[in-house]
Structure formats: structure tokens, C-alpha cells
Design a protein around this motif. Structure first.
Motif, short mmCIF file in Angstrom:
data_model
loop_
_atom_site.label_atom_id
_atom_site.label_comp_id
_atom_site.label_asym_id
_atom_site.label_seq_id
_atom_site.Cartn_x
_atom_site.Cartn_y
_atom_site.Cartn_z
N GLN A 178 32.52 48.19 35.64
CA GLN A 178 31.19 47.61 35.56
C GLN A 178 31.09 46.78 34.29
O GLN A 178 31.27 47.29 33.18
CB GLN A 178 30.14 48.72 35.57
N PHE A 179 30.79 45.50 34.47
CA PHE A 179 30.69 44.56 33.36
C PHE A 179 29.22 44.25 33.06
O PHE A 179 28.33 44.58 33.84
CB PHE A 179 31.41 43.25 33.70
N SER A 180 29.01 43.58 31.94
CA SER A 180 27.67 43.07 31.66
C SER A 180 27.38 41.91 32.61
O SER A 180 28.28 41.33 33.20
CB SER A 180 27.58 42.59 30.21
N THR B 122 27.98 33.98 42.84
CA THR B 122 27.03 34.94 42.29
C THR B 122 27.78 36.10 41.67
O THR B 122 28.90 36.45 42.09
CB THR B 122 26.08 35.45 43.38
N TRP B 123 27.17 36.75 40.70
CA TRP B 123 27.77 37.82 39.92
C TRP B 123 26.72 38.90 39.67
O TRP B 123 25.63 38.61 39.19
CB TRP B 123 28.30 37.26 38.60
N PRO C 25 40.07 58.31 28.81
CA PRO C 25 38.96 58.32 27.85
C PRO C 25 37.95 57.24 28.20
O PRO C 25 38.21 56.36 29.03
CB PRO C 25 39.65 58.05 26.51
N THR C 26 36.81 57.29 27.54
CA THR C 26 35.78 56.29 27.78
C THR C 26 36.33 54.89 27.53
O THR C 26 36.98 54.65 26.50
CB THR C 26 34.57 56.54 26.86
N LEU C 27 36.09 53.97 28.47
CA LEU C 27 36.59 52.61 28.35
C LEU C 27 35.81 51.86 27.27
O LEU C 27 34.62 52.07 27.08
CB LEU C 27 36.47 51.87 29.68
N GLY C 28 36.51 50.91 26.61
CA GLY C 28 35.89 50.10 25.58
C GLY C 28 35.06 48.98 26.17
O GLY C 28 34.97 48.84 27.39
N GLY C 29 34.48 48.15 25.28
CA GLY C 29 33.57 47.13 25.76
C GLY C 29 33.86 45.73 25.27
O GLY C 29 32.94 44.94 25.08
N SER C 30 35.13 45.40 25.05
CA SER C 30 35.47 44.07 24.55
C SER C 30 35.88 43.16 25.68
O SER C 30 36.60 43.56 26.59
CB SER C 30 36.61 44.16 23.53
N VAL D 6 35.11 25.77 41.35
CA VAL D 6 34.56 27.11 41.25
C VAL D 6 35.38 27.86 40.20
O VAL D 6 36.60 27.97 40.32
CB VAL D 6 34.61 27.88 42.58
N THR D 7 34.72 28.34 39.16
CA THR D 7 35.40 29.12 38.13
C THR D 7 34.54 30.32 37.78
O THR D 7 33.31 30.28 37.85
CB THR D 7 35.66 28.29 36.86
N PHE D 8 35.23 31.39 37.37
CA PHE D 8 34.54 32.62 36.98
C PHE D 8 35.38 33.37 35.97
O PHE D 8 36.61 33.44 36.10
CB PHE D 8 34.29 33.51 38.20
N ARG D 9 34.72 33.94 34.96
CA ARG D 9 35.37 34.88 34.04
C ARG D 9 34.34 35.89 33.58
O ARG D 9 33.26 35.52 33.11
CB ARG D 9 35.98 34.18 32.82
N SER D 10 34.69 37.16 33.71
CA SER D 10 33.77 38.22 33.33
C SER D 10 33.61 38.28 31.82
O SER D 10 34.44 37.77 31.06
CB SER D 10 34.30 39.57 33.84
N GLY D 11 32.54 38.93 31.38
CA GLY D 11 32.31 39.17 29.96
C GLY D 11 32.70 40.59 29.58
O GLY D 11 33.61 41.19 30.18
N GLY D 12 32.04 41.16 28.58
CA GLY D 12 32.34 42.52 28.15
C GLY D 12 31.92 43.55 29.18
O GLY D 12 31.05 43.31 30.02
N ILE D 13 32.56 44.72 29.11
CA ILE D 13 32.24 45.76 30.08
C ILE D 13 31.09 46.63 29.56
O ILE D 13 30.84 46.72 28.37
CB ILE D 13 33.46 46.63 30.42
#
Length: 275
Positions: A64-66, A75-76, A158-163, A42-49
Motif C-alpha cells: 500500500q502506497f501513498s 488512475t491510482w 518486519p514492518t516495511l519502511g516508507g521510502s 502513459v507513464t506511472f511511478r509510485s511514491g512512498g509506501i
């Protein structure tokens, strides 16, 4: 911590039988292993926010991520990862924030909206912001337990980035079985997991490597908590993580976390300044 058996050494060891069963070396022979099943990977890694997030001050804010993520075994939904296999998970997370000077920012991994792992950094003053990471073991039941990454700051951010390379979290199943260590485990072996904590303040003299006297073990599957130290009964290689928080007066320009084995320094973390 997860124990991995030491590799065999020497020449002339025959291959294990190939008949669909699990075998282990015992008394110089291959013996069928029973009493447990190896966990599914079982592996998981999130993407951009997701863009446009403004965490309020003094609040645990779930990031909150994409919906795009690397998911194998669960499940994600963009906020929560729900693994489908019970066992111990090696968790890692990182947040990046351009926080106001002298603010306190926390990177937190939660299970079922309760904090399990956390690291705080006081005063991120680097140009363009700075990062905070946390890691450790978390047990999940494989059905309802859900994991999320949370940021906390005592000031408005401040507003969070999306990388995807600045704010992310990941999970990897390292052993199956129950939270107490009985049953399961790779090859039916014994599960060793430990988490020791310091629940009261400890004064540290300057310019000295001072052992932290852990007073509580919230996870201890092997009864390995002895005299404030982790002393396992199973030989093998261990994944070790540590975290500390300090409030120095006067300010410290060099505070570091070190891991010792049998009284000798084994590894150390990055130096940090204390505000």
C-alpha cells in the motif's frame, strides 16, 4: 520485447510533410502511414509506501502506497494503477526487506491480482536488509486491467519502511494495439512482443555458460519462438529483460544470467550466491 525501427542514415533526406498526418520513409520517399494510431503517452511511478505494514508469511501481500504518485494516463488508488490506454507496458518494480536469514523473498508485479512478473531472492543477509527487483512486459486492455506490486516471504517480515527509493513500481506504455500484435503500434508499425519461459527444471553443469532451453512462449506476437530461442522478423532495437532462479547443491558462490545474440555474449546480470 519492443522493436524500434533503425534510424535513417545519410544526408539530403527531405523533411516529412507538415499537414497533421503521419508519414514514414518507403522507397526513398515519404509515404502516409495508415492502419494504426500512435498511443498516447502513459507513464506511472509510485511514491512512498504507507507506514505500519506487516506482511504475513507465505502470502502475496499487495503493498500500500501513498496516493502521491507520478501518473500520466490512468488512475491510482494507492494500491492499483489502472492505465487508460491499451497496449504493452514496460513494468519495473523493487522491494526492500530486512528478512530473516535464509528466508525467500519475492518481488511480484500482478495484473488483476494474478502474478505476471516475479523475482525471488534466497537469504538476504546484508546489514539493514536487501532489495529485489523485477521487470518485463505486461499487456493491459486500457479499461479494467489494474497493476499492483506484491511482496512474498516464507517468514514474517518486519514492518516495511516508507521510502520511495527502496520500494516502488513503475509502468511505461511502449506500444499500443492488441495483445496479438494486430493494429495500433507507433506509426501503424508491427508490434513485436515476446515472453519465453522454462517450465521444467534444467540441470546446469558448473563453470559453464549453458543455454537455457525455453519450452513455452506465453507471449509471441510475431511467431518468433524457434528452437527455444527468440528470433524476430522485424529489424530494430529491442528492449530485452531476463530473469532466472536457481537452487544449487552444493551452494554456488557465483551464478549469473547472460543474454546471447547469435552465439555471442551480449550482456549479463549481477553475480549472485545460491543458498
Amino acid at each position: 520485447f519492443q522493436a524500434f525501427p533503425k534510424p535513417e542514415s545519410g544526408d539530403g533526406i527531405p523533411e516529412a510533410p507538415i499537414d497533421g498526418k503521419q508519414y514514414g520513409r518507403q522507397d526513398a520517399t515519404w509515404t502516409e502511414v495508415t492502419g494504426g494510431e500512435a498511443p498516447s503517452p502513459v507513464t506511472f511511478r509510485s511514491g512512498g509506501i504507507s507506514a505500519g505494514q506487516n506482511p504475513p508469511a507465505n502470502s502475496n501481500y499487495p503493498i500500500q502506497f501513498s496516493l502521491t504518485a507520478d501518473v500520466d494516463g490512468g488512475t491510482w488508488d494507492g494500491t492499483y494503477f489502472t492505465p487508460d490506454t491499451k497496449g504493452w507496458y514496460q513494468m519495473s518494480g523493487n522491494v526492500f526487506a530486512n528478512a530473516p536469514t535464509s528466508s525467500r523473498v519475492g518481488c511480484i508485479i500482478q495484473k488483476n491480482d494474478n502474478s505476471e512478473l516475479a523475482t525471488y531472492n534466497q537469504g538476504i543477509t546484508a546489514v539493514g536488509g536487501g532489495g529485489i527487483s523485477t521487470s518485463g512486459l505486461v499487456y493491459c486492455n486500457g479499461t479494467t486491467d489494474k497493476l499492483s506490486l506484491v511482496i512474498n516471504c516464507n517468514d514474517t517480515l518486519p514492518t516495511l519502511g516508507g521510502s520511495s527509493n527502496t520500494i516502488w513500481f513503475s509502468a511505461h506504455l511502449v506500444t499500443g494495439g492488441s495483445s496479438s500484435g494486430g493494429g495500433g503500434g507507433t506509426g501503424g508499425g508491427k508490434t513485436v512482443a515476446f515472453r519465453g519461459e522454462l517450465t521444467v527444471e534444467q540441470t546446469i553443469p558448473k563453470q559453464s555458460n549453458t543455454p537455457l532451453t525455453l519450452d513455452t512462449a506465453s507471449i509471441d506476437t510475431d511467431n518468433s519462438f524457434k528452437d527455444g530461442k527468440f528470433q524476430p522478423s522485424v529489424a530494430g532495437y529491442y528492449q530485452v529483460n531476463a530473469n532466472l532462479s536457481s537452487n544449487s547443491s552444493p551452494q554456488s558462490s557465483d551464478t549469473r544470467c547472460l543474454i546471447y545474440k547469435n552465439g555471442e555474449r551480449h550482456s549479463q546480470g549481477t553475480n549472485m550466491a545460491s543458498k
